[in-house]
Write a protein that holds these residues in place. Structure first.
Motif, short mmCIF file in Angstrom:
data_model
loop_
_atom_site.label_atom_id
_atom_site.label_comp_id
_atom_site.label_asym_id
_atom_site.label_seq_id
_atom_site.Cartn_x
_atom_site.Cartn_y
_atom_site.Cartn_z
N LEU A 264 44.21 12.22 69.21
CA LEU A 264 43.14 12.46 68.22
C LEU A 264 42.99 13.70 67.46
O LEU A 264 42.52 13.68 66.42
CB LEU A 264 41.76 12.38 69.23
CG LEU A 264 40.47 12.57 68.22
CD1 LEU A 264 40.25 11.51 67.39
CD2 LEU A 264 39.42 12.42 69.16
N HIS A 265 43.38 14.84 68.05
CA HIS A 265 43.37 16.15 67.41
C HIS A 265 44.35 16.24 66.09
O HIS A 265 44.08 16.54 65.30
CB HIS A 265 43.74 17.32 68.27
CG HIS A 265 42.57 17.63 69.30
ND1 HIS A 265 42.75 18.91 70.09
CD2 HIS A 265 41.54 17.22 69.23
CE1 HIS A 265 41.59 19.04 70.58
NE2 HIS A 265 40.60 18.13 70.27
N ALA A 266 45.56 15.36 66.36
CA ALA A 266 46.67 15.10 65.35
C ALA A 266 45.91 14.16 64.29
O ALA A 266 45.84 14.73 62.73
CB ALA A 266 47.68 14.73 65.76
N TYR A 267 45.18 13.44 64.52
CA TYR A 267 44.37 12.72 63.30
C TYR A 267 43.56 13.39 62.85
O TYR A 267 43.15 13.07 61.42
CB TYR A 267 43.85 11.27 64.08
CG TYR A 267 43.56 10.33 63.30
CD1 TYR A 267 44.57 9.65 62.21
CD2 TYR A 267 42.30 9.98 62.87
CE1 TYR A 267 44.06 8.74 61.41
CE2 TYR A 267 41.86 9.08 62.07
CZ TYR A 267 42.80 8.31 61.26
OH TYR A 267 42.57 7.37 60.20
N LEU A 268 42.77 14.17 63.48
CA LEU A 268 41.42 14.97 62.97
C LEU A 268 42.14 16.07 62.02
O LEU A 268 41.54 15.84 60.82
CB LEU A 268 40.76 15.70 64.10
CG LEU A 268 39.80 14.92 64.76
CD1 LEU A 268 39.23 15.68 65.88
CD2 LEU A 268 38.71 14.60 63.94
N GLN A 269 42.97 16.59 62.17
CA GLN A 269 43.76 17.30 61.32
C GLN A 269 44.44 16.54 59.97
O GLN A 269 44.17 16.79 58.84
CB GLN A 269 44.95 18.17 62.03
CG GLN A 269 45.82 19.02 61.13
CD GLN A 269 46.59 19.87 62.09
OE1 GLN A 269 47.57 19.38 62.75
NE2 GLN A 269 46.92 21.26 61.78
N GLN A 270 44.97 15.28 60.18
CA GLN A 270 45.31 14.75 59.05
C GLN A 270 44.29 14.18 58.46
O GLN A 270 44.66 13.98 56.92
CB GLN A 270 45.96 13.24 59.81
CG GLN A 270 46.69 12.28 58.91
CD GLN A 270 47.13 10.95 59.54
OE1 GLN A 270 47.74 11.20 60.45
NE2 GLN A 270 46.95 9.96 59.14
N VAL A 271 43.08 13.90 58.78
CA VAL A 271 42.13 13.35 57.71
C VAL A 271 41.03 14.42 57.51
O VAL A 271 40.13 14.27 56.71
CB VAL A 271 41.36 12.43 58.57
CG1 VAL A 271 42.09 11.03 58.72
CG2 VAL A 271 40.59 12.64 59.59
N GLY A 272 41.40 15.85 57.79
CA GLY A 272 40.65 16.92 57.24
C GLY A 272 39.72 17.32 57.94
O GLY A 272 38.67 17.80 57.07
#
Length: 297
Positions: A264-272
């Motif tokens: 999830l942390h990687a995805y949060l970073q991906q979507v800003g």
């Protein structure tokens, strides 16, 4: 505390968590740059009224969603909703027309996604949760964008039989979602859930799953004791099981599925969206979560 035969409506026990998520989706939709827009989330909260109306209006500064934790939780729900909305767009593009929402709660995708003609969306959940959703949408005059079939069943029971009795065809490809569910099941029920999906999914099927690593047992029991002592109704740590049957990517990957897990942390970073600090309550929660999609070969 949970029991093996407990049940609930939309305002009690596990059912109330669906309102917390709906309120978060409603708040995400109000942002100038929302990751996902669920136009029905606010309506569900207003249908219940009381604290859930003030939650979506943001008028109660004491509400958990108005805290620092709440800000991160809204970001989390926005990201999770976008991830699984995008997953279903890929499902639609692949021509899959059997959709299964396990523990559907207040998921409104049957009403808001651009399903292809002939798509059937099967929604499995407790009877009173499904009834609340149906009644709310009927009062609003909102029709689903696919054929919607309710399967009123507890997922600790023989849900595969109930699903097939509602017209699900295991010989045809299907797409499944397990969102915000696994933490509310003991590991034995998680195993039966995975096995049920695998047994009913024809080649070319999809599955999307949210998973979370268990907390250290001592830390979890301390949180649960704190929740019990507070006397708070529907306290989170009295509703969840701190168990994991198996990592989703590993379990499905060893059974003929091509699976990919995204922390999830990687995805949060991906979507800003910001990642909460590792020592914060939000960071401890989101740091354990991964979002997984898989296709069956």
């Amino acid at each position: 505390m949970r029991t093996d035969d407990d049940n609930w409506d939309i305002t009690t026990s596990v059912g109330s968590t669906a309102l917390f998520v709906a309120a978060s989706r409603a708040l995400e939709a109000r942002k100038p740059d929302p990751l996902a827009v669920d136009p029905h989330a606010e309506a569900f909260c207003r249908a219940v009224g009381g604290e859930w109306t003030t939650a979506v209006e943001g008028t109660d500064p004491e509400h958990p969603l108005q805290t620092e934790f709440g800000e991160h939780f809204v970001n989390f729900q926005g990201a999770r909703t976008k991830y699984f909305d995008d997953y279903f767009i890929r499902v639609i593009d692949a021509g899959v027309k059997q959709i299964v929402l396990l523990a559907a709660g207040l998921d409104s995708r049957a009403y808001r996604l651009p399903w292809a003609e002939g798509t059937v969306v099967f929604e499995l959940d407790q009877p009173r949760v499904l009834e609340f959703k149906r009644d709310t949408m009927d009062r609003l005059g909102t029709a689903p964008t696919a054929e919607r079939r309710e399967v009123a069943v507890d997922l600790r029971e023989d849900w595969p039989q109930a699903l097939q009795a509602s017209g699900f065809d295991p010989s045809r490809p299907s797409a499944w979602i397990v969102e915000g569910l696994l933490i509310y099941l003991p590991d034995s029920a998680q195993e039966r859930l995975f096995a049920g999906i695998d047994a009913l999914a024809a080649p070319g099927s999809f599955v999307g799953v949210e998973e979370a690593l268990p907390m250290p047992a001592e830390a979890f029991e301390a949180k649960r004791a704190e929740a019990v002592a507070s006397g708070e109704e529907n306290a989170f740590f009295t509703l969840v099981y701190n168990e994991q049957h198996a990592p989703v990517e590993q379990w499905f990957g060893s059974r003929g599925w091509d699976a990919v897990a995204t922390p999830l942390h990687a995805y949060l970073q991906q979507v800003g969206r910001p990642i909460p600090g590792p020592d914060s309550d939000a960071g401890v929660m989101t740091g354990t979560i991964s979002l997984v999609t898989a296709t069956k070969r």
